[in-house]
Design an enzyme around this catalytic site. Structure first.
Site, short mmCIF file in Angstrom:
data_model
loop_
_atom_site.label_atom_id
_atom_site.label_comp_id
_atom_site.label_asym_id
_atom_site.label_seq_id
_atom_site.Cartn_x
_atom_site.Cartn_y
_atom_site.Cartn_z
N ASN A 1 -37.78 18.46 -52.31
CA ASN A 1 -38.56 18.52 -51.35
C ASN A 1 -39.46 19.60 -51.45
OD1 ASN A 1 -36.27 20.16 -50.73
ND2 ASN A 1 -36.62 19.88 -48.53
N ALA B 1 -33.96 17.33 -59.23
CA ALA B 1 -33.96 15.94 -58.56
C ALA B 1 -34.74 14.88 -59.51
CB ALA B 1 -34.55 15.89 -57.08
N SER C 1 -28.46 17.43 -50.23
CA SER C 1 -27.73 16.78 -49.09
C SER C 1 -26.11 17.19 -48.98
CB SER C 1 -27.75 15.46 -49.30
OG SER C 1 -27.18 14.96 -50.41
N GLU D 1 -26.99 25.19 -50.11
CA GLU D 1 -28.04 25.34 -49.09
C GLU D 1 -28.06 23.65 -48.86
OE1 GLU D 1 -29.25 27.55 -48.11
OE2 GLU D 1 -29.07 29.40 -49.20
N CYS E 1 -35.49 21.35 -44.78
CA CYS E 1 -34.35 21.41 -44.38
C CYS E 1 -34.25 22.40 -42.99
CB CYS E 1 -33.22 22.12 -45.21
SG CYS E 1 -34.17 23.64 -45.90
P1 NAP Z 1 -29.72 15.10 -52.68
O1 NAP Z 1 -29.95 13.90 -52.80
O2 NAP Z 1 -28.46 15.86 -52.38
O3 NAP Z 1 -30.44 15.62 -54.00
C1 NAP Z 1 -30.34 17.08 -54.38
C2 NAP Z 1 -29.98 17.46 -55.99
O4 NAP Z 1 -28.48 17.12 -55.96
C3 NAP Z 1 -30.65 16.44 -56.69
O5 NAP Z 1 -30.82 17.22 -57.91
C4 NAP Z 1 -29.67 15.18 -57.00
O6 NAP Z 1 -29.70 14.60 -58.24
C5 NAP Z 1 -28.14 16.19 -57.06
N1 NAP Z 1 -27.17 15.37 -56.82
C6 NAP Z 1 -27.03 13.99 -55.94
N2 NAP Z 1 -25.79 13.76 -55.81
C7 NAP Z 1 -25.14 14.45 -56.65
C8 NAP Z 1 -23.58 14.55 -56.98
N3 NAP Z 1 -22.78 13.59 -56.43
N4 NAP Z 1 -23.42 15.43 -57.77
C9 NAP Z 1 -24.04 16.50 -58.48
N5 NAP Z 1 -25.34 16.50 -57.89
C10 NAP Z 1 -25.74 15.40 -57.08
O7 NAP Z 1 -30.92 15.72 -51.68
P2 NAP Z 1 -32.51 15.42 -51.65
O8 NAP Z 1 -32.55 14.27 -51.01
O9 NAP Z 1 -32.92 15.68 -52.93
O10 NAP Z 1 -32.61 16.50 -50.63
C11 NAP Z 1 -32.72 16.48 -49.33
C12 NAP Z 1 -31.52 17.19 -48.51
O11 NAP Z 1 -31.51 18.53 -49.19
C13 NAP Z 1 -31.74 17.45 -47.07
O12 NAP Z 1 -30.38 17.13 -46.73
C14 NAP Z 1 -32.24 18.76 -46.86
O13 NAP Z 1 -31.74 19.24 -45.47
C15 NAP Z 1 -31.59 19.50 -47.99
N6 NAP Z 1 -32.24 20.85 -48.24
C16 NAP Z 1 -31.70 21.89 -47.89
C17 NAP Z 1 -32.25 23.15 -48.06
C18 NAP Z 1 -31.72 24.42 -47.74
O14 NAP Z 1 -32.01 25.34 -47.93
N7 NAP Z 1 -30.53 24.56 -46.90
C19 NAP Z 1 -33.56 22.95 -48.67
C20 NAP Z 1 -34.15 21.79 -48.96
C21 NAP Z 1 -33.34 20.75 -48.92
P3 NAP Z 1 -30.64 13.29 -58.40
O15 NAP Z 1 -31.86 13.45 -57.71
O16 NAP Z 1 -30.28 12.94 -59.77
O17 NAP Z 1 -29.61 12.34 -57.68
#
Ligand code: NAP
Length: 454
Positions: free
Chosen positions: A131, A156, A207, A228, A262
């Site tokens: 994002n 991602a 996530s 995060e 987020c």
């Molecule tokens: P996501 O699906 O969790 O993906 C984030 C990263 O984690 C990607 O590189 C993804 O790889 C990897 N990933 C997914 N499942 C995994 C697993 N089981 N084991 C290891 N790595 C894994 O999240 P997103 O959809 O990209 O991002 C949106 C989320 O991020 C929202 O919930 C948002 O609130 C949160 N966010 C938080 C912050 C903060 O600072 N707190 C900032 C920005 C976003 P792949 O793409 O290869 O699946």
């Protein structure tokens, strides 16, 4: 598993990549470990010079980087430019401040001399989301590299070109070979990497399920991890609020980054004394936003990043309406190509509806009417998340109470919740743990080593 750039505004595939296999992963890991061994002995001034040079390259490449992010994940070009500028800022901040943050701290004890050194941990694995495809990476990498660590980025899977562009910045800035490497791999590769003794620690932004999975793997091998995760930030509007400012900020807070932040405001808690005027003006302002081509300068709202994200958001809206929420604006998927979703406002949202309980990752704003400050605080805290919180009130006593009683990693009064390199950033509860930015962020990936000399 595919790693592909797909333009979410058109559905066009821009590029596809073969994921790195075992040999490529091993080569990058070995290179990172070798680089870390040399980098920890490199003087801090040289390390911060690299970070400063990265800032210059970000400035030089701003237009190309911004266009790439817009094409890969759909944020508006103006937002993408601002993101690249912020990356340069965080690099400049740590280039200037890291030496002070890492300076040895002398402590008077029974020793002839005792002090605390801040040594790097080694190779840090960064699992990052799409994002803010540059910002999330640089806000981790600038302090981590300045502190003497090496980094491996697992970005991602929908932003591989951004990942490679970031790798190129560090390489072209003069980083030793392997110091910052991008791995083009899926999430399934992360747990085995964490088990490798050459990885010292991990950071994940993403996530809750991804966070839980990485925390489990890090726990298995007893490794430090910073998480995060998601949020459902409350946005409180109280009777003394400057309504013009509250409405304008509420719109920005919800639709920034096409609603996929987020720290976006995700629940609007409005005092009954100002509920009617706030709602009328907020709905009008949301309805006036121009949705369309994210490359066009007049566009306020681009597409969501993937079809799956849009489908999930639409399902959350439909389930909330079925549970009794009133649709005041938007709420249906437009015809035509691209992952567009319109600005949407929901009112009278039941507290057990998805729009009250789950993270809404898109331009959907649920409104809640509250009768008192006590009710506003209780409802604000009635969430599993705890990332940020915003409150509009000009009453200093209310501001004090909100600062103390809102359960969140940050509380912003009369302003947009935002990250700033000078201030710590992070969450509590299911929004994760650990901090990024400021000295707190830099010290997540150091060994605070006690030295006692008798
Ligand atoms: P996501 O699906 O969790 O993906 C984030 C990263 O984690 C990607 O590189 C993804 O790889 C990897 N990933 C997914 N499942 C995994 C697993 N089981 N084991 C290891 N790595 C894994 O999240 P997103 O959809 O990209 O991002 C949106 C989320 O991020 C929202 O919930 C948002 O609130 C949160 N966010 C938080 C912050 C903060 O600072 N707190 C900032 C920005 C976003 P792949 O793409 O290869 O699946």
């Amino acid at each position: 598993m595919t790693i592909a750039s797909v333009n979410p505004a058109t559905g066009e595939t821009l590029a596809t990549f073969t994921p790195h296999g075992d040999a490529e992963i091993e080569a990058r890991l070995a290179a990172a470990a070798a680089a870390a061994a040399g980098w920890r002995r490199t003087p801090v001034a040289e390390r911060t010079a690299l970070v400063a040079r990265a800032a210059e390259l970000l400035d030089e490449r701003r237009e190309a980087l911004a266009r790439l992010a817009t094409l890969e994940m759909g944020k508006t070009l103006a937002a993408a430019r601002a993101e690249v500028e912020k990356c340069a800022w965080v690099c400049r901040h740590y280039a200037a401040e890291a030496a002070g943050m890492l300076a040895t701290e002398e402590v008077a004890t029974d020793a002839r001399r005792s002090f605390v050194r801040f040594d790097p941990l080694g190779v840090v694995l960064a699992v990052m989301p799409w994002n803010f495809p540059y910002w999330q990476v640089f806000r981790f990498a600038a302090p981590a590299l300045a502190a003497g660590n090496a980094a491996l980025l697992k970005h991602a899977s929908n932003v591989p070109q951004c990942a490679l562009a970031i790798e190129a910045i560090w390489r072209d800035a003069g980083a030793p070979a392997g110091l910052f490497g991008a791995l083009l791999v899926g999430g399934a590769r992360v747990a085995p990497l964490l088990a490798d003794p050459r990885i010292a620690a991990a950071t994940l932004t993403g996530s809750e399920p991804a966070g839980a999975s990485v925390a489990r793997a890090a726990g298995e091998s007893l490794k430090k991890v910073v998480l995060e995760l998601g949020g459902s930030d409350p946005f409180l509007v109280l009777p003394s609020a400057d309504l013009d400012r509250a409405v304008a900020t509420a719109v920005t807070a919800r639709v920034l980054n096409n609603g996929q932040s987020c720290i976006a405001a995700k629940r609007f808690l409005v005092h009954r004394d100002v509920y009617e005027p706030f709602t009328a003006r907020f709905v009008a302002a949301m309805g006036a936003l121009r949705m369309g081509d994210p490359l066009a300068p007049e566009t306020d709202l681009g597409p969501l990043a993937t079809p799956a994200i849009r489908a999930e958001l639409q399902a959350q809206v439909e389930r909330s309406v079925a549970a009794g929420a009133h649709l005041l604006l938007g709420g249906s998927v437009p015809a035509g190509p691209g992952c567009f979703y319109p600005p949407t406002v929901l009112a009278e949202v039941p507290l057990d509806a998805p729009a009250a309980r789950e993270e809404l990752f898109g331009p959907v704003a649920p409104l809640f009417r509250v009768d008192s400050l006590d009710e506003a605080i209780a409802l604000a805290n009635a969430t599993d998340f705890g990332l940020g919180a915003a409150a509009f009130t000009t009453d200093p006593a209310e501001q004090e109470r909100l600062a103390a009683e809102l359960d969140a990693g940050s509380v912003f009064c009369n302003g947009l919740v935002k990250s700033d390199p000078r201030l710590p950033f992070g969450g509590i509860k299911r929004s994760g743990f650990g901090r990024e930015l400021a000295a707190f962020g830099l010290r997540e990936f150091v060994n605070a080593k006690t030295v006692w000399i008798g």
